[in-house]
Design a protein around this motif. Structure first.
Motif, short mmCIF file in Angstrom:
data_model
loop_
_atom_site.label_atom_id
_atom_site.label_comp_id
_atom_site.label_asym_id
_atom_site.label_seq_id
_atom_site.Cartn_x
_atom_site.Cartn_y
_atom_site.Cartn_z
N ARG A 10 0.68 -1.08 0.11
CA ARG A 10 -0.25 -0.10 0.16
C ARG A 10 0.73 1.23 -0.13
NH1 ARG A 10 -5.12 -0.72 1.08
NH2 ARG A 10 -5.84 -2.95 2.04
N GLU A 69 -1.81 4.25 0.06
CA GLU A 69 -3.09 4.22 -0.42
C GLU A 69 -4.04 4.12 0.73
OE1 GLU A 69 -3.60 0.38 -2.75
OE2 GLU A 69 -5.57 0.69 -2.84
N GLY A 114 3.96 8.22 9.00
CA GLY A 114 3.56 7.75 7.66
C GLY A 114 4.37 8.17 6.76
N1 LIG Z 1 0.27 0.81 7.47
C1 LIG Z 1 -0.43 -0.16 7.08
O1 LIG Z 1 -0.34 -1.24 6.98
C2 LIG Z 1 -1.87 0.14 6.36
C3 LIG Z 1 -2.75 -0.89 5.87
C4 LIG Z 1 -3.91 -0.46 5.30
C5 LIG Z 1 -4.34 0.60 5.24
N2 LIG Z 1 -3.69 1.41 5.51
C6 LIG Z 1 -4.14 2.82 5.51
O2 LIG Z 1 -3.09 3.90 5.03
C7 LIG Z 1 -3.69 5.10 5.47
C8 LIG Z 1 -2.27 5.89 6.34
O3 LIG Z 1 -1.91 4.62 7.24
P1 LIG Z 1 -0.40 4.90 7.72
O4 LIG Z 1 -0.05 3.66 8.64
O5 LIG Z 1 0.76 5.33 6.96
O6 LIG Z 1 -0.43 6.02 8.84
P2 LIG Z 1 -1.17 6.21 10.29
O7 LIG Z 1 -2.41 5.17 10.66
O8 LIG Z 1 -1.25 7.72 10.62
O9 LIG Z 1 0.22 5.49 11.25
C9 LIG Z 1 1.31 5.96 11.09
C10 LIG Z 1 1.97 5.87 12.64
O10 LIG Z 1 1.27 6.96 13.43
C11 LIG Z 1 0.67 6.45 14.54
N3 LIG Z 1 -0.24 7.10 15.12
C12 LIG Z 1 -1.52 7.18 14.94
N4 LIG Z 1 -2.35 8.10 15.77
C13 LIG Z 1 -1.45 8.79 16.36
C14 LIG Z 1 -1.30 9.59 17.40
N5 LIG Z 1 -2.62 10.27 17.68
N6 LIG Z 1 -0.24 10.05 18.12
C15 LIG Z 1 0.85 9.37 17.72
N7 LIG Z 1 1.02 8.57 16.91
C16 LIG Z 1 -0.02 8.22 16.12
C17 LIG Z 1 0.32 4.84 14.44
O11 LIG Z 1 0.48 4.26 15.53
P3 LIG Z 1 -0.77 3.04 15.81
O12 LIG Z 1 -0.21 2.00 14.91
O13 LIG Z 1 -0.48 2.97 17.28
O14 LIG Z 1 -1.99 3.54 15.30
C18 LIG Z 1 1.61 4.52 13.41
O15 LIG Z 1 2.80 4.38 14.17
C19 LIG Z 1 -4.84 4.96 6.79
O16 LIG Z 1 -5.98 5.22 5.89
C20 LIG Z 1 -4.91 3.33 6.69
O17 LIG Z 1 -6.25 2.95 6.72
C21 LIG Z 1 -2.47 1.42 6.05
#
Ligand SMILES: NC(=O)c1ccc[n+]([C@@H]2O[C@H](COP(=O)([O-])OP(=O)(O)OC[C@H]3O[C@@H](n4cnc5c(N)ncnc54)[C@H](OP(=O)(O)O)[C@@H]3O)[C@@H](O)[C@H]2O)c1
Ligand SMILES: Cc1cc2nc3c(=O)[nH]c(=O)nc-3n(C[C@H](O)[C@H](O)[C@H](O)COP(=O)(O)OP(=O)(O)OC[C@H]3O[C@@H](n4cnc5c(N)ncnc54)[C@H](O)[C@@H]3O)c2cc1C
Length: 257
Positions: A10, A69, A114
């Motif tokens: 993704r 994505e 991210g």
């Molecule tokens: N990364 C994946 O594997 C994945 C898979 C499917 C879909 N997506 C989609 O991609 C998009 C972005 O995902 P992303 O993984 O790049 O970004 P994200 O959800 O913002 O996560 C990135 C990092 O930020 C952390 N985080 C989230 N909220 C926080 C807060 N309030 N304070 C401090 N840290 C925080 C997360 O911790 P936590 O893990 O504790 O939340 C993670 O370590 C989302 O729409 C998601 O649904 C991602």
């Protein structure tokens, strides 16, 4: 489109040749594709931050964007399907999340979740942060270790800037294998969990060896809006506040949604 790099299923980078577009490190541009038939607007556009530094070397190198994505999103799933040679539209550069907007300080903390690391990867490869700040700490929080992108850029910055650069990766959804992270990079502290937890406990500053306070630090935050809010709250407890031209402070932010 000039190229695509897949980091995970993704998470990917797109390379786009558009030498006419000039930008400042930290800025973004709109990427766009034609809207589905019957839409009011002809194009669907969203902002994305430049990963590359301005004035690429060589100058013919393409612009680069790091994109995740969003499963239910309108544009990002379509961007994820693009392949080399496909058409994509790019708008002019814009934005104020740039070093020039941040007051000088002994230490600049760049905190990202991210794809929010993108503008910092651009800034780190310009001279400006190194002229304005004594040290720079790049803090990157991701869910999975494989999302700790661009190890080559991080190693190159560390080799060029020596002890003035710190990198602090955070992985929240699996135990982080620090040995594996550092086989690609070089001897950095690694954290399991969220940036906010290590900031609240003091673990982050202890590992890096610098405090985050009004006298010592400027902080730039980029990525997940909840992280951006929560870190501002934690720093607010230390008397730090958003930087504005008319009311100088220590925090500069870019929320991605
Ligand atoms: N990364 C994946 O594997 C994945 C898979 C499917 C879909 N997506 C989609 O991609 C998009 C972005 O995902 P992303 O993984 O790049 O970004 P994200 O959800 O913002 O996560 C990135 C990092 O930020 C952390 N985080 C989230 N909220 C926080 C807060 N309030 N304070 C401090 N840290 C925080 C997360 O911790 P936590 O893990 O504790 O939340 C993670 O370590 C989302 O729409 C998601 O649904 C991602
Ligand atoms: C200044 C700026 C720079 C940006 N730079 C980048 C970048 O370099 N790389 C990048 O991947 N994205 C970046 N974004 C986010 C990007 O512009 C889009 O919002 C994102 O790609 C989703 O677009 P979409 O059309 O697929 O989803 P939409 O249909 O617009 O959004 C659906 C919903 O998903 C949520 N959402 C939007 N973006 C995200 C996200 N990244 N993670 C989780 N949930 C989200 C929101 O709640 C939104 O309402 C940036 C945003 C801003 C404001």
């Amino acid at each position: 489109m000039a190229g695509r790099v897949a980091w995970t299923e993704r998470l990917f980078s797109l390379q786009i040749e558009e030498p006419e577009i000039r930008f400042i490190a930290g800025q973004f541009a709109s990427l766009a594709l034609p809207a589905p038939e019957g839409s009011v607007e002809p194009m669907v556009a969203r902002p994305y931050s430049f990963v590359n530094a301005p004035g690429n070397v060589p100058s013919s190198a393409p612009h680069e964007f790091l994109i995740t994505e969003v499963p239910q999103g309108t544009l990002s799933p379509r961007l994820a399907c693009l392949r080399e040679g496909d058409d994509i539209w790019i708008g002019s550069a814009y934005g104020f999340f740039v070093c020039d907007e941040v007051p000088a300080a002994p230490v600049l903390w760049m905190m990202a979740t991210g794809t929010g690391i993108a503008p910092f990867l651009s800034m780190l490869r310009t001279d400006e942060p190194w002229q304005k700040f004594g040290r720079v700490v790049l803090v990157h929080g991701v869910r999975w270790a494989e999302e700790l992108v661009y190890p080559d850029i991080i190693v190159a910055v560390q080799r060029e800037r020596g002890g003035r650069f710190f990198y602090a990766p955070f992985v929240s959804r699996e135990a982080v294998d620090c040995g594996a992270v550092n086989r690609e990079r070089e001897n950095h502290p690694c954290f399991s969990g969220r940036i906010t937890a290590a900031l609240a406990s003091g673990k982050l500053e202890k590992a890096v060896g610098h405090v985050i306070d009004k006298e010592m630090a400027q902080v730039m935050l980029c990525g997940n809006p909840a992280m951006v809010e929560e870190v501002q709250g934690l720093l607010g407890e230390r008397g730090m506040r958003r930087h504005r031209k008319r009311a100088p402070g220590q925090i500069t932010v870019e929320a991605y949604w």
